[in-house]
Design a protein around this motif. Structure first.
Motif, PDB file in Angstrom:
ATOM      1  N   ILE A  99      44.955  19.764  29.375  1.00  0.00           N
ATOM      2  CA  ILE A  99      43.160  18.694  30.245  1.00  0.00           C
ATOM      3  C   ILE A  99      43.615  19.344  32.042  1.00  0.00           C
ATOM      4  N   GLY A 100      42.427  19.135  31.942  1.00  0.00           N
ATOM      5  CA  GLY A 100      42.531  18.954  33.596  1.00  0.00           C
ATOM      6  C   GLY A 100      40.996  20.267  33.467  1.00  0.00           C
ATOM      7  N   THR A 101      41.313  20.379  34.850  1.00  0.00           N
ATOM      8  CA  THR A 101      40.220  21.553  35.372  1.00  0.00           C
ATOM      9  C   THR A 101      41.129  22.592  35.039  1.00  0.00           C
ATOM     10  N   GLY A 102      40.745  23.959  33.872  1.00  0.00           N
ATOM     11  CA  GLY A 102      41.327  25.241  33.832  1.00  0.00           C
ATOM     12  C   GLY A 102      41.706  24.776  32.001  1.00  0.00           C
ATOM     13  N   GLY A 103      41.608  23.676  31.536  1.00  0.00           N
ATOM     14  CA  GLY A 103      42.278  24.043  30.267  1.00  0.00           C
ATOM     15  C   GLY A 103      42.589  24.167  29.605  1.00  0.00           C
TER      16      GLY A 103
ATOM     17  N   ARG B 221      36.894  10.703  29.814  1.00  0.00           N
ATOM     18  CA  ARG B 221      37.018  11.018  28.571  1.00  0.00           C
ATOM     19  C   ARG B 221      35.304  10.538  28.178  1.00  0.00           C
ATOM     20  N   VAL B 222      34.690  11.559  27.745  1.00  0.00           N
ATOM     21  CA  VAL B 222      33.609  11.420  26.151  1.00  0.00           C
ATOM     22  C   VAL B 222      33.527  11.104  25.240  1.00  0.00           C
ATOM     23  N   VAL B 223      33.190   9.662  24.507  1.00  0.00           N
ATOM     24  CA  VAL B 223      33.442   9.548  23.277  1.00  0.00           C
ATOM     25  C   VAL B 223      32.437   9.856  22.894  1.00  0.00           C
TER      26      VAL B 223
ATOM     27  N   THR C   6      37.150  36.468  23.623  1.00  0.00           N
ATOM     28  CA  THR C   6      35.748  36.499  22.812  1.00  0.00           C
ATOM     29  C   THR C   6      35.015  35.133  22.827  1.00  0.00           C
ATOM     30  N   ILE C   7      35.598  33.669  22.934  1.00  0.00           N
ATOM     31  CA  ILE C   7      35.361  32.203  23.731  1.00  0.00           C
ATOM     32  C   ILE C   7      34.897  33.038  24.460  1.00  0.00           C
ATOM     33  N   GLN C   8      35.513  33.711  25.654  1.00  0.00           N
ATOM     34  CA  GLN C   8      34.880  33.418  27.121  1.00  0.00           C
ATOM     35  C   GLN C   8      33.473  33.772  27.065  1.00  0.00           C
TER      36      GLN C   8
ATOM     37  N   CYS D 108      55.725  31.209  32.419  1.00  0.00           N
ATOM     38  CA  CYS D 108      54.162  31.920  32.234  1.00  0.00           C
ATOM     39  C   CYS D 108      53.352  31.217  31.198  1.00  0.00           C
ATOM     40  N   HIS D 109      53.845  31.552  29.804  1.00  0.00           N
ATOM     41  CA  HIS D 109      53.755  30.725  29.306  1.00  0.00           C
ATOM     42  C   HIS D 109      53.972  29.272  28.347  1.00  0.00           C
ATOM     43  N   GLY D 110      53.159  28.441  28.833  1.00  0.00           N
ATOM     44  CA  GLY D 110      52.694  27.086  28.717  1.00  0.00           C
ATOM     45  C   GLY D 110      52.870  26.677  30.133  1.00  0.00           C
TER      46      GLY D 110
ATOM     47  N   HIS E 291      47.319  27.251  31.390  1.00  0.00           N
ATOM     48  CA  HIS E 291      49.412  26.950  30.439  1.00  0.00           C
ATOM     49  C   HIS E 291      49.344  28.266  29.817  1.00  0.00           C
ATOM     50  N   TRP E 292      47.511  29.642  29.181  1.00  0.00           N
ATOM     51  CA  TRP E 292      47.656  29.958  28.278  1.00  0.00           C
ATOM     52  C   TRP E 292      48.701  31.494  28.357  1.00  0.00           C
ATOM     53  N   GLY E 293      49.327  31.814  27.519  1.00  0.00           N
ATOM     54  CA  GLY E 293      49.744  33.468  27.694  1.00  0.00           C
ATOM     55  C   GLY E 293      48.935  34.218  28.381  1.00  0.00           C
TER      56      GLY E 293
ATOM     57  N   THR F 237      35.013  21.414  24.779  1.00  0.00           N
ATOM     58  CA  THR F 237      36.063  20.222  24.460  1.00  0.00           C
ATOM     59  C   THR F 237      37.238  20.630  23.858  1.00  0.00           C
ATOM     60  N   TYR F 238      37.190  21.892  23.122  1.00  0.00           N
ATOM     61  CA  TYR F 238      37.702  22.465  22.040  1.00  0.00           C
ATOM     62  C   TYR F 238      37.126  22.303  20.654  1.00  0.00           C
ATOM     63  N   SER F 239      37.420  23.553  19.869  1.00  0.00           N
ATOM     64  CA  SER F 239      37.147  22.770  18.558  1.00  0.00           C
ATOM     65  C   SER F 239      37.067  21.707  17.843  1.00  0.00           C
TER      66      SER F 239
HETATM   67  C1  LIG Z   1      50.544  27.484  25.051  1.00  0.00           C
HETATM   68  C2  LIG Z   1      49.407  28.239  25.022  1.00  0.00           C
HETATM   69  C3  LIG Z   1      49.399  29.655  24.914  1.00  0.00           C
HETATM   70  C4  LIG Z   1      47.902  30.183  25.125  1.00  0.00           C
HETATM   71  N1  LIG Z   1      48.222  31.236  24.877  1.00  0.00           N
HETATM   72  C5  LIG Z   1      46.930  31.998  24.239  1.00  0.00           C
HETATM   73  C6  LIG Z   1      45.992  33.126  24.308  1.00  0.00           C
HETATM   74  O1  LIG Z   1      47.908  34.338  25.545  1.00  0.00           O
HETATM   75  N2  LIG Z   1      45.597  34.267  23.992  1.00  0.00           N
HETATM   76  C7  LIG Z   1      44.436  33.143  24.001  1.00  0.00           C
HETATM   77  O2  LIG Z   1      43.583  34.020  23.911  1.00  0.00           O
HETATM   78  N3  LIG Z   1      44.309  32.886  23.612  1.00  0.00           N
HETATM   79  C8  LIG Z   1      45.577  31.001  24.364  1.00  0.00           C
HETATM   80  N4  LIG Z   1      45.822  30.293  23.588  1.00  0.00           N
HETATM   81  C9  LIG Z   1      44.280  28.917  23.350  1.00  0.00           C
HETATM   82  C10 LIG Z   1      43.836  28.700  24.703  1.00  0.00           C
HETATM   83  O3  LIG Z   1      44.498  28.239  25.734  1.00  0.00           O
HETATM   84  C11 LIG Z   1      42.615  28.309  24.008  1.00  0.00           C
HETATM   85  O4  LIG Z   1      41.412  29.185  23.410  1.00  0.00           O
HETATM   86  C12 LIG Z   1      41.060  28.306  25.171  1.00  0.00           C
HETATM   87  O5  LIG Z   1      41.752  27.479  25.544  1.00  0.00           O
HETATM   88  C13 LIG Z   1      40.150  27.358  24.062  1.00  0.00           C
HETATM   89  O6  LIG Z   1      38.300  27.288  25.134  1.00  0.00           O
HETATM   90  P1  LIG Z   1      37.795  25.950  24.319  1.00  0.00           P
HETATM   91  O7  LIG Z   1      36.987  26.214  26.161  1.00  0.00           O
HETATM   92  O8  LIG Z   1      37.174  25.675  23.671  1.00  0.00           O
HETATM   93  O9  LIG Z   1      39.013  24.625  25.312  1.00  0.00           O
HETATM   94  P2  LIG Z   1      40.196  23.953  26.053  1.00  0.00           P
HETATM   95  O10 LIG Z   1      40.359  25.216  27.533  1.00  0.00           O
HETATM   96  O11 LIG Z   1      41.571  23.511  25.309  1.00  0.00           O
HETATM   97  O12 LIG Z   1      39.054  23.395  27.620  1.00  0.00           O
HETATM   98  C14 LIG Z   1      38.780  21.870  26.504  1.00  0.00           C
HETATM   99  C15 LIG Z   1      38.606  21.264  28.051  1.00  0.00           C
HETATM  100  O13 LIG Z   1      37.750  20.099  27.557  1.00  0.00           O
HETATM  101  C16 LIG Z   1      38.598  19.000  28.331  1.00  0.00           C
HETATM  102  N5  LIG Z   1      38.165  18.064  26.873  1.00  0.00           N
HETATM  103  C17 LIG Z   1      38.354  17.772  25.722  1.00  0.00           C
HETATM  104  N6  LIG Z   1      38.524  16.536  25.249  1.00  0.00           N
HETATM  105  C18 LIG Z   1      37.718  16.262  26.236  1.00  0.00           C
HETATM  106  C19 LIG Z   1      36.329  14.811  26.034  1.00  0.00           C
HETATM  107  N7  LIG Z   1      37.285  14.285  25.297  1.00  0.00           N
HETATM  108  N8  LIG Z   1      35.986  14.380  27.267  1.00  0.00           N
HETATM  109  C20 LIG Z   1      35.828  15.581  28.029  1.00  0.00           C
HETATM  110  N9  LIG Z   1      36.703  16.604  28.423  1.00  0.00           N
HETATM  111  C21 LIG Z   1      37.505  16.761  27.584  1.00  0.00           C
HETATM  112  C22 LIG Z   1      40.146  19.333  27.730  1.00  0.00           C
HETATM  113  O14 LIG Z   1      40.533  18.677  29.161  1.00  0.00           O
HETATM  114  C23 LIG Z   1      39.607  20.559  28.384  1.00  0.00           C
HETATM  115  O15 LIG Z   1      39.511  20.933  30.092  1.00  0.00           O
HETATM  116  C24 LIG Z   1      47.107  29.467  24.595  1.00  0.00           C
HETATM  117  C25 LIG Z   1      46.905  28.252  24.196  1.00  0.00           C
HETATM  118  C26 LIG Z   1      47.855  26.862  24.589  1.00  0.00           C
HETATM  119  C27 LIG Z   1      48.322  25.847  23.995  1.00  0.00           C
END
Ligand SMILES: Cc1cc2nc3c(=O)[nH]c(=O)nc-3n(C[C@H](O)[C@H](O)[C@H](O)COP(=O)(O)OP(=O)(O)OC[C@H]3O[C@@H](n4cnc5c(N)ncnc54)[C@H](O)[C@@H]3O)c2cc1C
Ligand code: SF4
Lengths: 563, 196
Positions: A100-104, A274-276, A547-549, A240-242, A108-110, A309-311
């Protein structure tokens, strides 16, 4: 009630970072609400800390405040993710939602990035053509995507060139490129940066694969191999990863996108917001309610709301906001079934150097390329080498089966082996099926009184058969590499959260059968966009984020045209 | 053993000296000092655990207190001496009897501390101590463990490096030729890139 500007973007991760910045740059006034802190670009200069980032998971949402529960099947009582809780005091950052945080998650992804294969966009058609409808597992809900590879090619190209990807092209406009992936989908041009360097054991993997008639090629990486735009060249530090990157080599939305958005003057960030819920009336989104840094509920209005906010959290927010008119929200849960295998190579290879994605991959058995087989595997996986990026505490957990993990013998083994550890992994696609879904947990609430998300998912025979198939392939490669001691982590994995969770707010053209359209626009609620891997109709065996990007750029274009 | 070594100059925040002595004896069997003088004792693992349990792992304070107590109780009952006073071979036997593959590690710490049955509790307690011993061996020294880079010397890990060069990334490269760095070194110097 405060009026935001034109649009609210919730979450500044992989998708939200892009959308917020793109909208701001195109003149839309954006307020971004982010659950975590706002990190400046140079926040993480000294991040070489395994205790902080790995064992204590400093960046990831902790379950005490962000509970998620899991059970194998209907009728059972779900528990708070058992693989990430417990008395050991280890937060498994790989098996909780991303940072969590800017960058989400991109903090710390790979950084393993992939364009999905053509067949990945029409898995159902492809499976039926090859195996017949009867071969599809019972209760499956496999569908084709509402568009194909060619529709997304320009967006993939944009991710590679606007954000920065290192790699070796394999197929430019149909012409095969030496050193690249011979099975690559055609691209219009190469990558903007050459491939990364790899830790030493990778060359053994490459040579062994070639001897076995396989076609290894460098993993495309969202890490700069040389200075590029906002990114600096990787120094191969190996945390790097993590971990966040200390030199900004890793492509992270807090480095690539957010600063440009802020520079436009049209974007503001509210951290620790934190959006609810999504507020809506008469089928239109009105804004959101969030809990601010001081714990107060705030309402914010806007013409457009984007949930990024992630799936999993997207799904929870739709459900708690009462947005599930057709019952499709939370259905079709999918995640990758990882097969990690580890061995010890004969020479020092210095397991702790370089990024995870300084590595080669073999695509000979990926997705539709899976050969006919007796295990019943319908959809294959890439096989990826993992020669570096392994810290001591992480490595100490992964010992040969049956070995006592303490005492003189263990000490000797670890002292002799740590510098020579090498891993490989596969990630097979789990298929969507009726019994795999997310809903609200009836028993568990978070500290703000909202229900936790509940995952119901079990590994199916297809997952287990796939792992068996690929275990043999990996064993062959390991033997050819000169590895004597070689073992596999428990399979199928004990965890059901791989950070590649997708499908739970499926995109489609039919409002009865899906939650959003191809742009992430909600079928049910006007001006609400719900984006990320939750949109995926099926899960390719490649990592999902590029693909998400690409989809995020598509959504941003769509909204910018409309406003 | 030498009592002063347990808490070292910084002293202890959470454990009393008897507890620290028992914990020291346990951790010294998990990563023994023999044959090279690179074990949990030399790394200051007890100091790492003490600081962690006083702070970050405060939820585990209960199980540490109860666990150490029960370990000594059961050693006294079964073998006539507290754990720290047993011969090392007997200590190994005791720990081996607690090292069970079926230990339910998913049980929250609180529940574990209240659980019925001392065997279960001790098995969980041992799993925790084992984990924390590893952390104290291989953490950055800023956490109080891995003193004088004991753990990193043992396995040949050069620590908090800004980066590695192409030559260093060749097969067979002996990484013990790289001077080991701690996070505190990086914090002090805030160096630029060191590998190009
Ligand atoms: C250790 C690790 C390694 C990874 N390595 C890879 C890789 O090598 N290749 C790859 O393709 N993918 C990798 N991933 C997966 C990748 O991180 C995710 O697919 C991607 O970040 C998802 O994008 P997103 O925009 O859906 O969500 P996120 O990037 O997770 O962003 C969600 C954001 O929403 C915020 N948020 C959440 N809930 C709330 C709320 N209620 N209110 C306000 N803000 C909120 C979070 O703080 C976060 O900043 C890895 C993940 C991890 C954990
Ligand atoms: S290995 Fe490279 S990309 Fe990864 S954190 Fe280190 S410098 Fe950054």
């Amino acid at each position: 009630m405060t009026k935001a500007r034109d649009a609210i973007v919730v979450g500044l991760g992989a998708s939200g970072g892009i959308i917020a910045a793109e909208l701001a740059k195109s003149g839309v006034k954006v307020t971004a609400l982010e659950k975590g802190p706002h990190y400046s670009q140079d926040y993480f200069r000294e991040k070489h800390d395994e205790i902080r980032y790995y064992t204590r998971g400093a960046l990831v949402p902790h379950l005490s405040h962000n509970p998620i529960t899991w059970r194998e099947r209907d009728g059972e009582t779900a528990k708070i993710l058992p693989w990430a809780t417990g008395p050991l005091g280890t937060t498994e950052p790989l098996h909780l939602p991303p940072s969590i945080g800017t960058g989400g998650g991109t903090l710390h992804w790979g950084g393993a990035v992939w364009r999905h294969r053509k067949a990945d966009f029409h898995m159902r058609t492809s499976l039926i053509e090859r195996f017949g409808e009867a071969a599809l597992p019972e209760g499956n809900s496999i569908v084709d995507w509402p568009f194909g590879y060619d529709d997304l090619e320009a967006y993939y190209d944009r991710v590679e060139w606007e954000l920065g990807v290192s790699g070796q092209a394999g197929n430019i406009n149909g012409e095969l490129m030496p050193g690249g992936n011979p099975f690559e989908m055609p691209r219009k041009r190469g990558y903007p940066m050459p491939p990364l360097r790899s830790a030493a054991a990778n060359s053994r993997f490459v040579e062994a694969c070639r001897r076995l008639g396989l076609n290894p090629f460098p993993q495309a990486a969202a890490i700069a191999s040389q200075d590029y735009k906002n990114l600096k060249g990787c120094t191969y530090c190996g945390f790097c990863h993590g971990y966040p990157c200390h030199v900004n080599a890793k492509q992270t939305s807090h480095v690539t996108s957010v600063p440009d958005g802020l520079a436009s003057g049209n974007m503001e960030i509210i951290p620790f917001a934190r959006v609810v819920s999504v507020n809506h009336r008469g089928g239109r989104a009105k804004g959101v309610t969030y809990i601010d840094a001081l714990g107060r509920a705030q309402e914010l209005e806007a013409d457009i709301v984007v949930l990024a906010t992630y799936s999993l959290e997207n799904t929870r927010l739709l459900l708690v906001s009462g947005l599930n008119g057709n019952g499709q929200v939370g259905k079709h849960f999918m995640t990758h079934c990882f097969g990690w295998s580890t061995g010890v190579v004969p020479e020092f290879s210095n397991t702790f150097m370089g990024p995870l994605v300084g590595a080669h991959v073999v695509d000979d058995y990926t997705s539709e390329l899976i050969p006919d087989n007796e295990d019943g595997v319908l959809w294959g996986s890439p096989i990826t080498s993992f020669p570096g990026d392994t810290q001591p505490i992480e490595a100490s957990h992964n010992t040969p089966p049956g070995m006592r993990k303490w005492g003189a013998d263990y000490k000797k083994w670890f002292a002799d082996s740590y510098r020579r550890i090498f891993s490989m992994h596969t990630q097979t696609s789990s298929l969507p099926y009726e019994g795999g879904y997310c809903d609200l947990d009836p028993n568990v609430t978070d500290p703000y009184g909202q229900p936790a998300l509940r995952m119901t998912h079990e590994w199916k025979p297809h997952d287990i058969q796939s792992m068996a198939f690929f275990r043999r392939v990996k064993q062959n490669i390991a033997r050819e590499m000169g590895i004597k001691e070689f073992w596999e982590e428990p399979s199928p994995p004990p965890y059901h959260l791989s950070t590649h969770e997708v499908g739970t707010h499926r995109m489609g053209l039919d409002p009865k059968e899906s939650v959003v359209d191809p742009y992430g626009h909600s079928h049910e609620c006007e001006n609400l966009y719900v984006v990320g891997g939750g949109q995926f109709p099926t899960l390719p065996s490649y990592n999902p984020t590029m693909t998400i990007q690409a989809l995020a750029f598509m959504t941003a274009d769509r909204i910018a045209e409309r406003v | 053993m030498d009592k002063t070594r347990v808490g070292d100059a910084e002293g202890l925040m959470f454990f009393n000296m008897d507890e620290a002595r028992a914990l020291d004896a346990m951790t010294a069997r998990i990563v023994p000092s023999e044959p090279d003088g690179l074990g949990a004792r030399e790394a200051g693992v007890v100091a790492y655990i003490d600081r962690s349990v006083a702070g970050y792992f405060r939820d585990l304070q209960g199980i540490y207190r109860v666990g150490l107590q029960q370990l000594d109780d059961s050693c006294r009952a079964g073998r006539g001496r507290i754990f720290a006073d047993l011969l090392t071979a007997d200590q190994d036997d005791v720990l081996a009897s607690l090292d069970r593959a079926d230990t339910d590690l998913t049980m929250p710490a609180q529940a574990a501390a209240n659980a019925d049955g001392r065997d279960d509790l001790l098995a969980r307690f041992f799993a925790i101590v084992r984990e924390h011993t590893i952390q104290g061996m291989f953490c950055d020294p800023i956490y109080g463990g891995n003193r004088n880079f004991t753990g990193w010397k043992l396995i040949g890990f050069p620590g908090a490096q800004w980066g590695y060069s192409a030559d260093q990334m060749q097969e067979g490269f002996d990484a013990t030729t790289i001077p080991i760095l701690s996070l505190s070194d990086l914090q002090r110097t805030r160096t630029g890139s060191s590998n190009d």
